[in-house]
Design a protein around this motif. Sequence first.
Motif, PDB file in Angstrom:
ATOM      1  N   GLU A  85       7.860   2.587  11.229  1.00 18.60           N
ATOM      2  CA  GLU A  85       6.549   1.953  11.126  1.00 18.60           C
ATOM      3  C   GLU A  85       5.523   2.962  11.555  1.00 18.60           C
ATOM      4  O   GLU A  85       5.712   3.764  12.375  1.00 18.60           O
ATOM      5  CB  GLU A  85       6.402   0.569  11.421  1.00 18.60           C
ATOM      6  N   TYR A  86       4.336   2.776  10.899  1.00 14.58           N
ATOM      7  CA  TYR A  86       3.126   3.727  11.424  1.00 14.58           C
ATOM      8  C   TYR A  86       2.753   3.521  12.659  1.00 14.58           C
ATOM      9  O   TYR A  86       2.557   2.394  13.058  1.00 14.58           O
ATOM     10  CB  TYR A  86       2.012   3.952  10.227  1.00 14.58           C
ATOM     11  N   THR A  89      -3.799   4.553  12.484  1.00 16.15           N
ATOM     12  CA  THR A  89      -4.492   3.878  11.175  1.00 16.15           C
ATOM     13  C   THR A  89      -5.660   4.916  10.941  1.00 16.15           C
ATOM     14  O   THR A  89      -6.295   4.673  10.126  1.00 16.15           O
ATOM     15  CB  THR A  89      -4.848   2.586  11.469  1.00 16.15           C
ATOM     16  N   ASN A 136       3.550  11.420   6.934  1.00 17.45           N
ATOM     17  CA  ASN A 136       4.288  10.441   6.263  1.00 17.45           C
ATOM     18  C   ASN A 136       5.048   9.606   7.313  1.00 17.45           C
ATOM     19  O   ASN A 136       5.200   8.289   6.901  1.00 17.45           O
ATOM     20  CB  ASN A 136       5.338  11.089   5.492  1.00 17.45           C
ATOM     21  N   ILE A 139       1.305   7.900   9.842  1.00 18.46           N
ATOM     22  CA  ILE A 139       0.252   7.277   9.127  1.00 18.46           C
ATOM     23  C   ILE A 139       0.490   6.999   7.691  1.00 18.46           C
ATOM     24  O   ILE A 139       0.999   7.993   7.095  1.00 18.46           O
ATOM     25  CB  ILE A 139      -1.129   8.111   9.496  1.00 18.46           C
ATOM     26  N   ASP A 140      -0.096   5.890   7.126  1.00 21.57           N
ATOM     27  CA  ASP A 140       0.111   5.641   5.908  1.00 21.57           C
ATOM     28  C   ASP A 140      -0.932   6.815   4.938  1.00 21.57           C
ATOM     29  O   ASP A 140      -2.012   7.086   5.341  1.00 21.57           O
ATOM     30  CB  ASP A 140      -0.622   4.083   5.446  1.00 21.57           C
ATOM     31  N   ARG A 142      -2.674   6.541   2.514  1.00 20.89           N
ATOM     32  CA  ARG A 142      -3.864   6.183   1.850  1.00 20.89           C
ATOM     33  C   ARG A 142      -5.024   6.635   2.990  1.00 20.89           C
ATOM     34  O   ARG A 142      -6.193   7.182   2.405  1.00 20.89           O
ATOM     35  CB  ARG A 142      -4.030   4.689   1.904  1.00 20.89           C
ATOM     36  N   TYR A 143      -4.694   6.364   4.256  1.00 25.31           N
ATOM     37  CA  TYR A 143      -5.632   6.888   5.204  1.00 25.31           C
ATOM     38  C   TYR A 143      -5.875   8.432   5.305  1.00 25.31           C
ATOM     39  O   TYR A 143      -6.978   8.989   5.515  1.00 25.31           O
ATOM     40  CB  TYR A 143      -5.357   6.553   6.554  1.00 25.31           C
TER      41      TYR A 143
END
Length: 289
Positions: A85-86, A89, A136, A139-140, A142-143
């Motif tokens: 899990e990240y 954010t 990867n 952090i997601d 998308r960010y």
Amino acid sequence: MGEIKDFNCTYDNSAGINGEVTEGLGLTFPDAYLHADTMAKLSRALKEHDGAAFCELPFCHTVEAEAMGGLVNYGNDKTGPRAKEYICTKPEELLELQPIDFSKGRIHEVLQACRMLREQGEHVVLQVSGPFTILNVLIDARYVFKAMRKQPEVMKEVFWKLGNEVLRFMEEAKKYGVDLISYADSSGGVNILGPKMAEQVVEDFTYEFLKQVEGLADEHTMILLCPKTTFALLGTGHGKLKDHLTETGIRYGEACIRMTGKAKFAGQMCIKNVGYELENGIFKELVLI
């Protein structure tokens, strides 16, 4: 300025272990991914199974990120370690991550395994990840892409923070006898970033980073580049290919071993393609310009 071509990678972040290999080794998973002796045993078994000229370590693309605080699912005998899990954010948080301590944890065990294999007379390819692959785990995506558009200077700092840790990892690897250092960042390929962003990454980071990495190549060490990186350098005018004639029928991995000390960068094929034979025996060195 040319166009960055894409390399159709069939090995993208492949982190699986062949079940045929693990069956007879008497190893317990995921414990085997955590200790130098079992890593070395597994790496050697994979080399023999594949008929490769070298041993490869590690079995995933999560080692650097974990050493900086990332969370990892260690997997099992079929799948190697992967992101859990990240922990971040926003990009600013990435800049606060701890530097890697190479004296402890799984990254230390990887280095120890490399030394063991070298002492056993094996050639060792250490797989080192680039910034996008490390991100990867942390952090997601998308960010990351949002920040690249809206906070490019912050992301440039992030790339260099991660890049400097990777450079330190490579320097450590040399101390442990690693002779082939493979640098790949397929998560940052032109097929994912698009031409404009891919070009920007080369200008902001990749070229200057590899200029520093170049200093690590010597008579005992060669740097292997993922062809995606090779094409990014060629397409932006920061690299050219120089032909070296070896021998007909020689495989890429064997050619890399033979060319160590004569060429600094290899990059015409993915090193995971162990059966690939050089066309007409021509080894193509990547030269930075």
